[in-house]
Motif scaffolding. Structure first.
Motif, mmCIF file in Angstrom:
data_model
loop_
_atom_site.group_PDB
_atom_site.id
_atom_site.type_symbol
_atom_site.label_atom_id
_atom_site.label_comp_id
_atom_site.label_asym_id
_atom_site.label_seq_id
_atom_site.Cartn_x
_atom_site.Cartn_y
_atom_site.Cartn_z
ATOM 1 N N HIS A 195 1.519 11.448 4.848
ATOM 2 C CA HIS A 195 1.094 10.629 5.915
ATOM 3 C C HIS A 195 1.406 11.430 7.322
ATOM 4 N N GLU A 237 -7.895 1.487 -5.432
ATOM 5 C CA GLU A 237 -7.931 2.713 -4.666
ATOM 6 C C GLU A 237 -8.928 2.440 -3.438
ATOM 7 N N SER A 245 5.914 9.995 2.560
ATOM 8 C CA SER A 245 4.962 8.941 2.185
ATOM 9 C C SER A 245 5.155 7.825 3.117
ATOM 10 N N GLN A 305 0.613 5.332 0.534
ATOM 11 C CA GLN A 305 -0.026 6.564 0.904
ATOM 12 C C GLN A 305 1.065 8.026 1.297
ATOM 13 N N ARG A 323 0.784 -1.320 0.037
ATOM 14 C CA ARG A 323 0.072 0.061 -0.096
ATOM 15 C C ARG A 323 0.864 1.087 0.024
ATOM 16 N N ALA A 331 -8.658 5.241 3.344
ATOM 17 C CA ALA A 331 -8.169 4.982 4.829
ATOM 18 C C ALA A 331 -9.046 5.136 5.822
ATOM 19 N N TYR A 363 -5.712 5.535 -0.571
ATOM 20 C CA TYR A 363 -4.587 5.072 -0.711
ATOM 21 C C TYR A 363 -4.543 4.092 -1.907
#
Lengths: 313, 313
Positions: A211, B285, A218, A208, A206, B288, B295
């Protein structure tokens, strides 16, 4: 002069060098420079093959008594000379105890590239257009371990002590610097639950951005399939509220879990019923071409006929 | 007081908060503090739920005229008070133009946690044993694109201009901050070769530590399968020596390639012959749980029966 744009090929180039990241010219033993162009006022730098100059303040003994204003004049003169010589970037490496030189450098346009424990590195782009210098690390890496016991069809899950919503999830945590994905999973599972396990495969990735828990950087979060080597739970009371072996079908069905846990539970169910080769990315250690180091490569299992017939590795 | 160890659950906890990473107490409008315990001498800090104190020098107007020695006395008094109060860590956020305060902080035991462009963050661990503070980003992420044309069985490869050994490889480069894996692959392929493409799947992941091109940090290198949208090559002369569409079987067989390129070529061959579902990690996708952000999640395709039957997402 050309400066490689910020791409992997730029880095590949660096790897061809002799290990000194940016240097093609070096200080001679006398303290002079093999290449006279690499001086800049009284501040000596080392040229790199891309047309940049690297200055290590730790190697400049004459700076010891210098105040910030005097350093600013010295740096300004050096930057002027490097511009005249057509240099396109300056890297300034500053030991933390010499940090009084950071603000004067910033007043000349330098910014932080990165900092680690006891030193910082600043850069100034002198080339045309926006900076094409390579950036620093952008991702933290977190790993969770899905410890699944094929014989009982149970999987090891925890509930965090510090969550507002109590939901079942796989134990896991952040990789330590230099730690391999599978090692993080095994270590974190043991630290949180007391259960020993070993790496089997990578199941999901995953990504993201922005963050909050990564200081705005990331986050890459990976889930591994682990094989249990012990079964007695002795969970970390500081981190976990609960820790249990629960039935995989229940985990796949419950609403008391995160979307990613639910998804991975269903992947595991699919693997359990129809073969783990359906869900696994297997891992292999492969030599790097340029560095002589080894790295770990994860992908779908390749049938023997495809592995053996062709290629160089 | 307990400080969460450096694990994902620590970060998860942060995500439960109101977006202010470390704060549970805040400055009031008057400049005072809702919690009087959070003062430290004349240097005001904000407490976090883990027992740490965060100090933003940008918010201390009284520091403007202060010299390094006076700041050191102020900080030393504050640290002494925080110790007395049982705080276990200090986070010191310093604008680059106030960097004269870094060396005095270092002389009291602070070290850099990280620095970005125009500010640095230093930390001091006050708790028992070694620091359990979370680290900063540890990985750079590079992505290559394997653009494969199923109809002609040709794949797009380049030879770097700056390599000592000229070997065919997939075009690729470093992710920009905040860029998704697939977007990096598509962008880098276009920049290097002029070929337009779109993301299909993730094929492989490589992890490498102490990477010379990553300033000694770790490197995560991912290869994506891309579908070509155009075929005319217009390659970047600065980066590439050659760029060609070559037959996939030739790429899988040649010795003039890197081990990872050869391996991925054979994966592609396997996928071409027996279905790309054999080699792909598909992307989706997913929302979260805590942040309201989305994410991207990559794993083996899950049959519809497993996706639909159970779970919460």
């Amino acid at each position: 002069m050309w400066w490689a744009k910020r791409t992997r090929s730029w880095f590949s180039t660096l790897l061809d060098a002799d290990g000194a990241r940016f240097r093609t010219w070096r200080h001679t033993a006398s303290g002079g420079l093999e290449n006279p162009d690499s001086c800049g006022g009284e501040l000596q730098g080392e040229l790199d093959r891309f047309g940049g100059v690297s200055v290590h303040l730790s190697r400049h003994r004459t700076l010891h008594g210098l105040d910030a204003a005097a350093f600013r004049r010295l740096l300004q003169a050096a930057v002027q000379q490097w511009r005249t010589e057509g240099r396109i970037a300056v890297w300034l490496h500053i030991p933390i105890l010499q940090s009084r030189f950071i603000a004067p450098a910033a007043s000349l346009g330098f910014g932080f590239h990165h900092a680690e424990a006891h030193s910082s590195t600043l850069t100034l782009w002198l080339g045309e257009g926006p900076s094409r210098l390579p950036g620093y690390a952008t991702h933290q890496v977190g790993v969770a371990g899905a410890v699944f016991d094929d014989s009982t069809k149970k999987v090891l899950v925890v509930q965090d002590r510090n969550k507002l919503k109590n939901m079942w999830k796989f134990p896991g945590g952040l990789s330590e610097p230099g730690e391999d994905i599978g090692d993080t999973a095994v270590r974190e599972v043991f630290e949180e639950t007391g259960v020993r396990s070993e790496f089997r495969s990578l199941l999901s990735i995953r990504q993201q951005h922005s963050h909050p828990g990564a200081f705005g950087m990331s986050d890459m979060y990976l889930v591994c399939r682990l094989q249990p080597l012990s079964f007695t739970i002795n969970f970390c009371q500081q981190e976990c509220l609960k820790c249990e072996w629960i039935d995989l079908e229940n985990l796949a069905r419950t609403k008391h879990t995160t979307p990613i846990t639910s998804r991975v539970a269903r992947l595991l169910l699919y693997g359990h019923r129809e073969g783990f080769d359906k869900i696994d990315l297997s891992m292999e250690e492969v030599p790097a071409v340029y560095t002589g180091l080894f790295y770990k490569l994860y992908h779908r299992e390749l049938p023997e006929s495809y592995r053996a017939a062709v290629g160089t590795d």
